[in-house]
Design an enzyme around this catalytic site. Structure first.
Site, PDB file in Angstrom:
ATOM      1  N   GLY A  71      23.607 -17.349 -97.369  1.00 18.02           N
ATOM      2  CA  GLY A  71      24.345 -16.440 -98.238  1.00 18.02           C
ATOM      3  C   GLY A  71      25.492 -17.109 -98.963  1.00 18.02           C
ATOM      4  O   GLY A  71      25.705 -18.324 -98.868  1.00 18.02           O
ATOM      5  N   GLN A  72      26.274 -16.292 -99.679  1.00 18.98           N
ATOM      6  CA  GLN A  72      27.379 -16.818-100.493  1.00 18.98           C
ATOM      7  C   GLN A  72      28.345 -17.621 -99.627  1.00 18.98           C
ATOM      8  O   GLN A  72      28.713 -18.742 -99.966  1.00 18.98           O
ATOM      9  CB  GLN A  72      28.132 -15.663-101.179  1.00 18.98           C
ATOM     10  CG  GLN A  72      29.184 -16.172-102.161  1.00 18.98           C
ATOM     11  CD  GLN A  72      30.246 -15.136-102.508  1.00 18.98           C
ATOM     12  OE1 GLN A  72      30.276 -14.028-101.984  1.00 18.98           O
ATOM     13  NE2 GLN A  72      31.134 -15.504-103.415  1.00 18.98           N
ATOM     14  N   ASP A 101      18.463 -17.886 -91.130  1.00 18.92           N
ATOM     15  CA  ASP A 101      18.510 -16.805 -92.124  1.00 18.92           C
ATOM     16  C   ASP A 101      17.139 -16.129 -92.116  1.00 18.92           C
ATOM     17  O   ASP A 101      16.160 -16.695 -91.611  1.00 18.92           O
ATOM     18  CB  ASP A 101      18.838 -17.366 -93.522  1.00 18.92           C
ATOM     19  CG  ASP A 101      19.419 -16.307 -94.462  1.00 18.92           C
ATOM     20  OD1 ASP A 101      20.632 -16.369 -94.744  1.00 18.92           O
ATOM     21  OD2 ASP A 101      18.673 -15.403 -94.897  1.00 18.92           O
ATOM     22  N   ASP A 125      15.359 -13.171 -88.131  1.00 14.04           N
ATOM     23  CA  ASP A 125      15.785 -11.823 -88.501  1.00 14.04           C
ATOM     24  C   ASP A 125      16.728 -11.380 -87.395  1.00 14.04           C
ATOM     25  O   ASP A 125      16.344 -11.363 -86.220  1.00 14.04           O
ATOM     26  CB  ASP A 125      14.553 -10.897 -88.591  1.00 14.04           C
ATOM     27  CG  ASP A 125      14.947  -9.482 -89.002  1.00 14.04           C
ATOM     28  OD1 ASP A 125      16.139  -9.120 -88.893  1.00 14.04           O
ATOM     29  OD2 ASP A 125      14.042  -8.738 -89.428  1.00 14.04           O
ATOM     30  N   ILE A 126      17.956 -11.028 -87.749  1.00 10.40           N
ATOM     31  CA  ILE A 126      18.956 -10.724 -86.732  1.00 10.40           C
ATOM     32  C   ILE A 126      18.569  -9.500 -85.881  1.00 10.40           C
ATOM     33  O   ILE A 126      19.101  -9.292 -84.786  1.00 10.40           O
ATOM     34  CB  ILE A 126      20.367 -10.570 -87.358  1.00 10.40           C
ATOM     35  CG1 ILE A 126      21.448 -10.509 -86.287  1.00 10.40           C
ATOM     36  CG2 ILE A 126      20.442  -9.366 -88.277  1.00 10.40           C
ATOM     37  CD1 ILE A 126      21.385 -11.577 -85.251  1.00 10.40           C
ATOM     38  N   TYR A 154      28.707   0.461 -95.608  1.00 12.27           N
ATOM     39  CA  TYR A 154      29.141  -0.915 -95.297  1.00 12.27           C
ATOM     40  C   TYR A 154      30.502  -0.886 -94.589  1.00 12.27           C
ATOM     41  O   TYR A 154      30.690  -1.530 -93.551  1.00 12.27           O
ATOM     42  CB  TYR A 154      29.217  -1.679 -96.615  1.00 12.27           C
ATOM     43  CG  TYR A 154      29.782  -3.085 -96.543  1.00 12.27           C
ATOM     44  CD1 TYR A 154      29.137  -4.091 -95.829  1.00 12.27           C
ATOM     45  CD2 TYR A 154      30.944  -3.417 -97.244  1.00 12.27           C
ATOM     46  CE1 TYR A 154      29.648  -5.391 -95.806  1.00 12.27           C
ATOM     47  CE2 TYR A 154      31.451  -4.714 -97.233  1.00 12.27           C
ATOM     48  CZ  TYR A 154      30.805  -5.689 -96.503  1.00 12.27           C
ATOM     49  OH  TYR A 154      31.304  -6.974 -96.481  1.00 12.27           O
ATOM     50  N   LYS A 189      31.572  -1.931 -90.762  1.00 15.50           N
ATOM     51  CA  LYS A 189      32.571  -2.980 -90.465  1.00 15.50           C
ATOM     52  C   LYS A 189      33.669  -2.437 -89.542  1.00 15.50           C
ATOM     53  O   LYS A 189      34.108  -3.136 -88.631  1.00 15.50           O
ATOM     54  CB  LYS A 189      33.176  -3.540 -91.768  1.00 15.50           C
ATOM     55  CG  LYS A 189      32.206  -4.391 -92.586  1.00 15.50           C
ATOM     56  CD  LYS A 189      31.823  -5.703 -91.886  1.00 15.50           C
ATOM     57  CE  LYS A 189      30.945  -6.584 -92.737  1.00 15.50           C
ATOM     58  NZ  LYS A 189      30.446  -7.775 -92.049  1.00 15.50           N
TER      59      LYS A 189
HETATM   60  P1  NAD Z   1      25.379 -12.621 -98.581  1.00 16.03           P
HETATM   61  O1  NAD Z   1      24.725 -11.322 -98.873  1.00 16.03           O
HETATM   62  O2  NAD Z   1      25.569 -13.590 -99.678  1.00 16.03           O
HETATM   63  O3  NAD Z   1      24.594 -13.367 -97.411  1.00 16.03           O
HETATM   64  C1  NAD Z   1      24.100 -12.694 -96.295  1.00 16.03           C
HETATM   65  C2  NAD Z   1      22.930 -13.496 -95.766  1.00 16.03           C
HETATM   66  O4  NAD Z   1      22.385 -12.753 -94.674  1.00 16.03           O
HETATM   67  C3  NAD Z   1      21.815 -13.697 -96.787  1.00 16.03           C
HETATM   68  O5  NAD Z   1      21.468 -15.076 -96.886  1.00 16.03           O
HETATM   69  C4  NAD Z   1      20.667 -12.883 -96.248  1.00 16.03           C
HETATM   70  O6  NAD Z   1      19.394 -13.458 -96.495  1.00 16.03           O
HETATM   71  C5  NAD Z   1      20.974 -12.841 -94.768  1.00 16.03           C
HETATM   72  N1  NAD Z   1      20.366 -11.668 -94.107  1.00 16.03           N
HETATM   73  C6  NAD Z   1      20.237 -10.415 -94.591  1.00 16.03           C
HETATM   74  N2  NAD Z   1      19.578  -9.650 -93.697  1.00 16.03           N
HETATM   75  C7  NAD Z   1      19.318 -10.435 -92.630  1.00 16.03           C
HETATM   76  C8  NAD Z   1      18.673 -10.227 -91.389  1.00 16.03           C
HETATM   77  N3  NAD Z   1      18.128  -9.040 -91.083  1.00 16.03           N
HETATM   78  N4  NAD Z   1      18.602 -11.262 -90.518  1.00 16.03           N
HETATM   79  C9  NAD Z   1      19.126 -12.464 -90.832  1.00 16.03           C
HETATM   80  N5  NAD Z   1      19.724 -12.733 -92.004  1.00 16.03           N
HETATM   81  C10 NAD Z   1      19.827 -11.729 -92.885  1.00 16.03           C
HETATM   82  O7  NAD Z   1      26.775 -12.285 -97.871  1.00 16.03           O
HETATM   83  P2  NAD Z   1      28.109 -13.163 -97.869  1.00 16.03           P
HETATM   84  O8  NAD Z   1      28.857 -12.777 -99.066  1.00 16.03           O
HETATM   85  O9  NAD Z   1      27.803 -14.558 -97.595  1.00 16.03           O
HETATM   86  O10 NAD Z   1      28.854 -12.490 -96.640  1.00 16.03           O
HETATM   87  C11 NAD Z   1      28.804 -13.029 -95.342  1.00 16.03           C
HETATM   88  C12 NAD Z   1      29.564 -12.103 -94.417  1.00 16.03           C
HETATM   89  O11 NAD Z   1      30.918 -11.984 -94.885  1.00 16.03           O
HETATM   90  C13 NAD Z   1      29.021 -10.689 -94.365  1.00 16.03           C
HETATM   91  O12 NAD Z   1      29.138 -10.179 -93.069  1.00 16.03           O
HETATM   92  C14 NAD Z   1      29.925  -9.912 -95.296  1.00 16.03           C
HETATM   93  O13 NAD Z   1      30.016  -8.568 -94.918  1.00 16.03           O
HETATM   94  C15 NAD Z   1      31.239 -10.620 -95.098  1.00 16.03           C
HETATM   95  N6  NAD Z   1      32.124 -10.485 -96.243  1.00 16.03           N
HETATM   96  C16 NAD Z   1      31.802 -11.091 -97.427  1.00 16.03           C
HETATM   97  C17 NAD Z   1      32.655 -10.941 -98.516  1.00 16.03           C
HETATM   98  C18 NAD Z   1      32.367 -11.591 -99.846  1.00 16.03           C
HETATM   99  O14 NAD Z   1      33.090 -11.332-100.822  1.00 16.03           O
HETATM  100  N7  NAD Z   1      31.335 -12.443 -99.943  1.00 16.03           N
HETATM  101  C19 NAD Z   1      33.811 -10.170 -98.391  1.00 16.03           C
HETATM  102  C20 NAD Z   1      34.072  -9.533 -97.182  1.00 16.03           C
HETATM  103  C21 NAD Z   1      33.225  -9.725 -96.102  1.00 16.03           C
HETATM  104  C1  AKB Z   2      31.659  -6.469-101.202  1.00 19.13           C
HETATM  105  O1  AKB Z   2      32.109  -6.313-102.346  1.00 19.13           O
HETATM  106  O2  AKB Z   2      30.881  -5.690-100.642  1.00 19.13           O
HETATM  107  C2  AKB Z   2      32.163  -7.665-100.430  1.00 19.13           C
HETATM  108  C3  AKB Z   2      33.325  -7.281 -99.586  1.00 19.13           C
HETATM  109  C4  AKB Z   2      34.669  -7.200-100.174  1.00 19.13           C
HETATM  110  O3  AKB Z   2      33.148  -7.002 -98.432  1.00 19.13           O
HETATM  111  N1  AKB Z   2      32.474  -8.702-101.351  1.00 19.13           N
END
Ligand code: NAD
Ligand code: AKB
Length: 319
Positions: free
Chosen positions: A13-14, A36, A51-52, A140, A144
């Site tokens: 993921g990101q 992943d 798959d989680i 969501y 959380k």
């Molecule tokens: P993302 O969506 O880019 O990546 C999530 C990854 O999880 C993906 O690669 C996806 O393939 C994988 N995934 C989805 N379902 C799955 C499953 N059932 N089993 C295994 N893998 C699975 O998310 P991100 O932006 O990298 O965020 C990572 C974490 O950080 C998340 O928990 C998100 O809630 C949290 N978060 C992110 C942000 C943000 O701005 N990116 C902000 C706040 C919190």
């Molecule tokens: C979203 O927009 O859902 C995420 C977050 C702030 O958790 N980037």
């Protein structure tokens, strides 16, 4: 940092893709097991499909690689979650339970990312304190808040060493966001740098807290590395970097790319954003583990434009 084997869930993921590479560079490629639900475009170390929701497979991998720490990043984010609430709840909650249960059984240290999505429209919107009203309006956000409380429960009841931060919107040049409400703040740079006009899905004056990827990774590693007795929060730490509106971000970009055109067509994500704070008070993280972000709006904008400029020039889009 001790050289324990680490398993990353949601590694493509990101955030996961950048965190995996950072940890591999510091600990050695074989010490970091990426997992992943989908395969990565490029493998830079051990990778396993997971798959989680498949607890048995997660247990098998923990044993196979003698894992000591889990970074559990897999989740369905805010915008995608509103389009499929049941799936979001299952992935976000059942996934976390699988991690916490196995962490209890195998005595593992865990990182669980929470989000500014835990806050809602009843929460104070400016300088949102660490302890405040948590009544999120998205599935969501609900997942959380529940996740944070379960993490605290597993720490108090079973001694599971689980640590967490509430990430704001994360901005980085390395990867694309995966279905959130703050995604515009990454997309906008890709358009601007390629000379394409951008239409933002939020209103021009919607202020949200954001954090540069470098700072997000730093915070993650710092909270995981901190001595346990210094951590006073076992739900999740507020974390702040910068706050801005789409119009302010557009102005910051125009200082570098004066011809950049930005317009607005708010969609369903506007309502989600309106439930979230404009700015965050992170003084508890600063006091407990010395949190200090390095990037503000100006510095982040310059770095994004320079890094993405290089990337797109390499791909010859300016030719
Ligand atoms: P993302 O969506 O880019 O990546 C999530 C990854 O999880 C993906 O690669 C996806 O393939 C994988 N995934 C989805 N379902 C799955 C499953 N059932 N089993 C295994 N893998 C699975 O998310 P991100 O932006 O990298 O965020 C990572 C974490 O950080 C998340 O928990 C998100 O809630 C949290 N978060 C992110 C942000 C943000 O701005 N990116 C902000 C706040 C919190
Ligand atoms: C979203 O927009 O859902 C995420 C977050 C702030 O958790 N980037």
């Amino acid at each position: 940092m001790k050289k324990e084997t680490i398993l990353i869930i949601g590694a493509n993921g990101q955030i996961g893709s950048v965190l995996t590479e950072t940890l591999r560079e510091s600990l050695g490629r074989d010490k970091v097991i990426a997992t992943d639900i989908k395969k990565p475009t490029e493998e830079t170390g051990p990778f396993e499909l997971l798959d989680i929701l498949d607890k048995a497979q997660l247990h098998k991998l923990i044993r196979k690689y003698k894992v000591r720490q889990i970074y559990h990043l897999a989740a369905i984010l805010s915008a995608k979650g509103e389009q499929n609430p049941k799936m979001a709840w299952d992935v976000n909650m059942v996934g976390l339970f699988n991690v916490l249960e196995l962490a209890k059984e195998e005595k593992l240290k865990v990182f669980f990312p929470s989000s500014i999505a835990v806050f809602g429209s009843h929460t104070p919107q400016q300088n949102t304190p660490q302890e405040t009203i948590l009544q999120p309006e998205t599935v969501y956000g609900i997942s959380k808040v529940s996740g944070e409380l379960w993490c605290q429960y597993y720490f108090n009841k079973y001694g599971v060493d689980v640590r967490s931060v509430r990430y704001p919107g994360i901005i980085g040049y390395q990867s694309m966001p995966g279905g959130g409400t703050t995604d515009y703040a990454v997309e906008i740079f890709h358009y601007a740098v390629q000379g394409i006009p951008y239409t933002c899905f939020l209103k021009s004056d919607t202020e949200l807290p954001m954090l540069y990827m470098e700072d997000a990774i730093k915070a993650t590693l710092e909270v995981m590395d901190c001595a346990s007795d210094k951590l006073s929060v076992r739900t999740s730490y507020n974390l702040a970097g910068m706050s801005f509106t789409p119009a302010q971000l557009g102005d910051a970009i125009k200082k570098w790319i004066p011809q950049f055109e930005l317009s607005y067509e708010p969609d369903f994500r506007q309502e989600i954003a309106e439930g979230w704070p404009g700015s965050i008070d992170d003084q508890v993280a600063r006091k407990d583990w010395g949190w200090q972000p390095a990037f503000d709006l100006e510095k982040m904008t310059k770095d994004m434009i320079q890094k993405l400029g290089k990337k797109y020039r390499k791909e010859n889009v300016f030719a």
